[in-house]
Design a protein around this motif. Structure first.
Motif, PDB file in Angstrom:
ATOM      1  N   SER A  23       3.466   3.913 -14.867  1.00 16.38           N
ATOM      2  CA  SER A  23       4.607   3.621 -15.313  1.00 16.38           C
ATOM      3  C   SER A  23       5.117   4.979 -15.870  1.00 16.38           C
ATOM      4  O   SER A  23       4.597   6.076 -16.493  1.00 16.38           O
ATOM      5  CB  SER A  23       4.147   2.703 -16.641  1.00 16.38           C
ATOM      6  N   PHE A  24       6.597   4.844 -15.626  1.00 11.78           N
ATOM      7  CA  PHE A  24       7.299   6.141 -16.102  1.00 11.78           C
ATOM      8  C   PHE A  24       8.543   5.155 -17.240  1.00 11.78           C
ATOM      9  O   PHE A  24       9.408   4.817 -16.922  1.00 11.78           O
ATOM     10  CB  PHE A  24       8.271   6.616 -15.025  1.00 11.78           C
ATOM     11  N   GLY A  25       8.133   5.059 -18.388  1.00 17.71           N
ATOM     12  CA  GLY A  25       8.909   4.332 -19.380  1.00 17.71           C
ATOM     13  C   GLY A  25       8.961   2.760 -18.816  1.00 17.71           C
ATOM     14  O   GLY A  25       7.683   2.271 -18.490  1.00 17.71           O
ATOM     15  N   GLU A  26       9.965   2.334 -18.529  1.00 19.93           N
ATOM     16  CA  GLU A  26      10.293   0.958 -18.007  1.00 19.93           C
ATOM     17  C   GLU A  26       9.992   0.736 -16.478  1.00 19.93           C
ATOM     18  O   GLU A  26      10.130  -0.226 -15.745  1.00 19.93           O
ATOM     19  CB  GLU A  26      11.534   0.306 -18.338  1.00 19.93           C
ATOM     20  N   GLN A  27       9.973   1.945 -15.588  1.00 20.39           N
ATOM     21  CA  GLN A  27      10.082   1.862 -14.170  1.00 20.39           C
ATOM     22  C   GLN A  27       8.551   2.141 -13.975  1.00 20.39           C
ATOM     23  O   GLN A  27       7.611   2.838 -14.413  1.00 20.39           O
ATOM     24  CB  GLN A  27      10.553   3.058 -13.879  1.00 20.39           C
ATOM     25  N   ARG A  28       7.785   1.362 -12.742  1.00 15.86           N
ATOM     26  CA  ARG A  28       6.737   1.528 -12.338  1.00 15.86           C
ATOM     27  C   ARG A  28       6.710   1.694 -10.836  1.00 15.86           C
ATOM     28  O   ARG A  28       7.419   1.303 -10.198  1.00 15.86           O
ATOM     29  CB  ARG A  28       6.101  -0.133 -12.449  1.00 15.86           C
ATOM     30  N   LEU A  29       5.636   2.505 -10.551  1.00 17.50           N
ATOM     31  CA  LEU A  29       5.270   2.740  -9.256  1.00 17.50           C
ATOM     32  C   LEU A  29       3.988   2.151  -8.750  1.00 17.50           C
ATOM     33  O   LEU A  29       2.924   2.361  -9.301  1.00 17.50           O
ATOM     34  CB  LEU A  29       4.918   4.145  -8.753  1.00 17.50           C
ATOM     35  N   VAL A  30       3.886   1.527  -7.926  1.00 21.55           N
ATOM     36  CA  VAL A  30       2.596   0.593  -7.305  1.00 21.55           C
ATOM     37  C   VAL A  30       2.373   1.204  -5.842  1.00 21.55           C
ATOM     38  O   VAL A  30       2.943   1.301  -5.000  1.00 21.55           O
ATOM     39  CB  VAL A  30       3.052  -1.013  -7.113  1.00 21.55           C
ATOM     40  N   TYR A  31       1.035   1.310  -6.042  1.00 16.46           N
ATOM     41  CA  TYR A  31       0.487   2.180  -4.792  1.00 16.46           C
ATOM     42  C   TYR A  31      -0.913   1.171  -4.303  1.00 16.46           C
ATOM     43  O   TYR A  31      -1.544   0.611  -5.103  1.00 16.46           O
ATOM     44  CB  TYR A  31      -0.193   3.600  -5.246  1.00 16.46           C
ATOM     45  N   ARG A  32      -1.183   0.996  -3.086  1.00 17.76           N
ATOM     46  CA  ARG A  32      -2.003   0.341  -2.539  1.00 17.76           C
ATOM     47  C   ARG A  32      -2.985   1.251  -1.913  1.00 17.76           C
ATOM     48  O   ARG A  32      -2.604   2.068  -1.185  1.00 17.76           O
ATOM     49  CB  ARG A  32      -1.519  -0.703  -1.632  1.00 17.76           C
ATOM     50  N   LYS A  33      -4.337   1.084  -1.934  1.00 17.32           N
ATOM     51  CA  LYS A  33      -5.292   1.888  -1.185  1.00 17.32           C
ATOM     52  C   LYS A  33      -5.359   1.472   0.070  1.00 17.32           C
ATOM     53  O   LYS A  33      -5.160   0.319   0.771  1.00 17.32           O
ATOM     54  CB  LYS A  33      -6.582   1.564  -1.860  1.00 17.32           C
ATOM     55  N   ARG A  34      -5.286   2.846   0.913  1.00 16.59           N
ATOM     56  CA  ARG A  34      -5.393   2.708   2.272  1.00 16.59           C
ATOM     57  C   ARG A  34      -7.037   2.770   2.942  1.00 16.59           C
ATOM     58  O   ARG A  34      -7.835   3.522   2.381  1.00 16.59           O
ATOM     59  CB  ARG A  34      -4.706   3.778   3.007  1.00 16.59           C
ATOM     60  N   THR A  35      -7.187   1.493   3.603  1.00 13.31           N
ATOM     61  CA  THR A  35      -8.604   1.578   4.437  1.00 13.31           C
ATOM     62  C   THR A  35      -8.227   1.144   5.841  1.00 13.31           C
ATOM     63  O   THR A  35      -7.176   0.733   6.063  1.00 13.31           O
ATOM     64  CB  THR A  35      -9.523   0.460   3.906  1.00 13.31           C
ATOM     65  N   TRP A  36      -9.317   1.485   6.747  1.00 16.43           N
ATOM     66  CA  TRP A  36      -9.251   1.460   8.064  1.00 16.43           C
ATOM     67  C   TRP A  36     -10.195   0.396   8.620  1.00 16.43           C
ATOM     68  O   TRP A  36     -11.592   0.737   8.214  1.00 16.43           O
ATOM     69  CB  TRP A  36      -9.130   2.627   8.927  1.00 16.43           C
ATOM     70  N   ASN A  37      -9.961  -0.312   9.559  1.00 15.85           N
ATOM     71  CA  ASN A  37     -11.015  -1.064  10.320  1.00 15.85           C
ATOM     72  C   ASN A  37     -11.518  -0.526  11.424  1.00 15.85           C
ATOM     73  O   ASN A  37     -10.992  -0.342  12.428  1.00 15.85           O
ATOM     74  CB  ASN A  37     -10.747  -2.531  10.685  1.00 15.85           C
ATOM     75  N   ILE A  38     -12.842   0.498  11.138  1.00 14.59           N
ATOM     76  CA  ILE A  38     -13.220   1.463  12.075  1.00 14.59           C
ATOM     77  C   ILE A  38     -14.159   1.187  13.289  1.00 14.59           C
ATOM     78  O   ILE A  38     -14.973   0.569  12.642  1.00 14.59           O
ATOM     79  CB  ILE A  38     -13.649   2.777  11.338  1.00 14.59           C
ATOM     80  N   PRO A  39     -14.069   1.249  14.389  1.00 10.08           N
ATOM     81  CA  PRO A  39     -14.875   0.608  15.251  1.00 10.08           C
ATOM     82  C   PRO A  39     -16.303   1.595  15.298  1.00 10.08           C
ATOM     83  O   PRO A  39     -16.223   2.777  15.173  1.00 10.08           O
ATOM     84  CB  PRO A  39     -14.296   1.055  16.834  1.00 10.08           C
ATOM     85  N   GLN A  40     -17.332   0.752  15.431  1.00 10.11           N
ATOM     86  CA  GLN A  40     -18.783   1.578  15.343  1.00 10.11           C
ATOM     87  C   GLN A  40     -19.213   1.559  16.903  1.00 10.11           C
ATOM     88  O   GLN A  40     -18.998   0.896  17.643  1.00 10.11           O
ATOM     89  CB  GLN A  40     -19.497   0.744  14.365  1.00 10.11           C
ATOM     90  N   GLU A  41     -20.462   2.267  16.887  1.00  3.23           N
ATOM     91  CA  GLU A  41     -21.060   2.635  18.195  1.00  3.23           C
ATOM     92  C   GLU A  41     -21.652   1.242  18.517  1.00  3.23           C
ATOM     93  O   GLU A  41     -21.807   0.836  20.066  1.00  3.23           O
ATOM     94  CB  GLU A  41     -21.782   3.786  18.060  1.00  3.23           C
ATOM     95  N   ASN A  42     -21.770   0.332  17.743  1.00  6.24           N
ATOM     96  CA  ASN A  42     -22.571  -0.889  18.251  1.00  6.24           C
ATOM     97  C   ASN A  42     -21.579  -1.688  18.539  1.00  6.24           C
ATOM     98  O   ASN A  42     -22.023  -2.917  18.821  1.00  6.24           O
ATOM     99  CB  ASN A  42     -23.558  -1.547  17.056  1.00  6.24           C
ATOM    100  N   GLY A  43     -20.445  -1.667  18.507  1.00  2.12           N
ATOM    101  CA  GLY A  43     -19.093  -2.531  18.885  1.00  2.12           C
ATOM    102  C   GLY A  43     -18.809  -3.224  17.790  1.00  2.12           C
ATOM    103  O   GLY A  43     -17.833  -3.981  18.190  1.00  2.12           O
ATOM    104  N   ARG A  44     -19.237  -2.956  16.648  1.00  3.21           N
ATOM    105  CA  ARG A  44     -18.655  -3.873  15.470  1.00  3.21           C
ATOM    106  C   ARG A  44     -17.654  -2.868  14.753  1.00  3.21           C
ATOM    107  O   ARG A  44     -17.540  -1.724  15.273  1.00  3.21           O
ATOM    108  CB  ARG A  44     -19.772  -4.004  14.403  1.00  3.21           C
TER     109      ARG A  44
END
Length: 429
Positions: A23-44
């Motif tokens: 929050s900057f006074g009455e103004q707000r900045l909203v952030y979302r966490k970045r994650t990734w669906n990473i392929p694994q060696e087992n195919g999952r």
């Protein structure tokens, strides 16, 4: 003792929240966490965030600005929907390798911060620990990367590369011949990804918005610096105001009733290198001094406490890198390996002596280069370091009480050295 190598191959995970609001006074900045669906060696697939922070025992998270339009005074900050590094998706990771950690992402980000001022021509920036180690423009992307890499093959080892054009097959072949951590480009031409993929652990990232990167020149963002007491310093991000020859200012000074002016004006080539060098300077840790020539870095001095010292370090690095480049061209091995082989009696000492002689004769390519300083020279000794190496021009902020001394140094040089002021410093900490 902990197994350091194992730590670097371990996914640390984190406990940071999925959303963050500032929050900057009455103004707000909203952030979302970045994650990734990473392929694994087992195919999952496995949902993951940043691999770890600056070190493998530091949790970290990446957040994208997703809501809020911040206006403070007459400054409108960047709005949501312009994500670059923070908007990387799993699909953008054309080759995951070891998926990115904090340093990989900040290297890419600083590369974008530099290359956004170099969009008119094919350009490449190679970074290591958030500082450029080589940067160049070229007639082609392959030429730009090759010149940037040859400027400092030593530091480029394990570096991050940011390209401002679609990676073609010629560039891909050059990339594949180097050990790199990250390659980031707006796109990859047919066949280029297969070539790059020879390096299995290389992170290859497609960032289509690089094509529009010049638009980011006008954006400011909120720059945070956290303190050990939990406090935060907040500032507007820096903007490079030196974009054309018209932005440069003549080097003049007044001292004890006398006006001092630089006798020689820069050539068109020197002006081009001034503008190129100031763009690179925008991403170099201060205090810094650069030497550039023909749209390519020759020596980069970073993060020193005194300006004459960093000017000398940049010269020292130029000589080391130049010797390594010649050695690799002639013998296909590094200068350090040649030194060791000569010391062991495995190669003739004449090979090293011939390279050393060539470096001395060429003065590491420094003659006729342009010296770039991110702030004014408090004394003329810093400028004299470059002048002794044969530089032909200087670009600095100006504004020192002793500017007249640096002007005198340029006028007394043989041949005379041109100098221009920016009226803007380019500190980065």
């Amino acid at each position: 003792m902990s197994d350091i190598k194992k730590m670097y191959s371990t996914i640390l995970g984190d406990h940071f929240p999925l959303e963050m609001t500032i929050s900057f006074g009455e103004q707000r900045l909203v952030y979302r966490k970045r994650t990734w669906n990473i392929p694994q060696e087992n195919g999952r697939y496995e949902e993951r965030g940043i691999r770890y922070g600056e070190n493998p025992d530091q949790e970290a998270a990446l957040y994208e600005l997703v809501n809020g339009n911040l206006i403070l005074g007459d400054c409108s900050f960047i709005e949501p929907g312009n994500g670059l590094v923070s908007a990387i998706t799993a699909e953008d990771m054309l080759q995951v390798g070891k998926h990115p950690g904090k340093i990989n992402l900040t290297d890419i980000d600083n590369g974008l911060n530099i290359i956004k001022y170099l969009m008119a021509r094919p350009a490449a920036v190679i970074l290591k620990h958030n500082n450029p180690c080589g940067a160049s423009c070229g007639a082609s992307l392959a030429e730009a990367f090759d010149r940037a890499n040859r400027a400092d093959r030593i530091a480029a080892f394990g570096g991050a590369v940011v390209l401002n054009r679609t990676c073609d097959r010629d560039t891909a072949e050059l990339l594949a011949n180097n050990y790199l951590e990250v390659v980031c480009a707006p796109d990859f031409a047919d066949g280029s990804l297969e070539i790059i993929s020879r390096r299995k652990n290389l992170r290859v990232i497609k960032m289509a918005r690089i094509d529009r990167l010049a638009e980011f020149e006008r954006y400011r963002f909120v720059d945070f610096k956290s303190l050990i007491d939990g406090g935060i310093i907040v500032q507007q991000s820096a903007v490079n105001a030196i974009r054309t020859a018209m932005d440069l200012k003549p080097a003049t000074a007044e001292w004890q009733g006398k006006t001092y002016r630089c006798d020689r004006q820069p050539t068109e080539r020197e002006i081009d290198d001034m503008l190129f060098g100031w763009a690179i300077e925008h991403g170099v840790t201060s205090n810094s001094v650069l030497y550039v020539k023909d749209g390519c870095t020759v020596g980069i001095g970073t993060g020193e406490q005194d300006r004459v010292g960093v000017a000398e370090i940049a010269v020292h690095k130029a000589y080391i890198k130049y010797a390594d480049m010649i050695c690799f061209d002639r013998l296909r091995l590094s200068y350090a390996d040649l030194e060791l082989a000569v010391a062991r009696g495995e190669r003739p000492g004449e090979e090293k002596e011939a390279i050393d002689e060539q470096v001395r004769a060429d003065r590491a390519g420094l003659p006729d280069s342009v010296m770039i300083s991110d702030a004014f020279f408090p004394f003329r000794d810093g400028a004299d370091v470059g002048i002794r190496q044969g530089i032909s021009a200087i670009l600095q902020a100006g504004g020192s009480m002793r500017d007249f001394e640096t002007i005198e140094a340029c006028n007394q040089a043989e041949p005379k050295v041109a100098m221009m002021f920016t009226g803007q410093r380019s500190f980065k900490h």
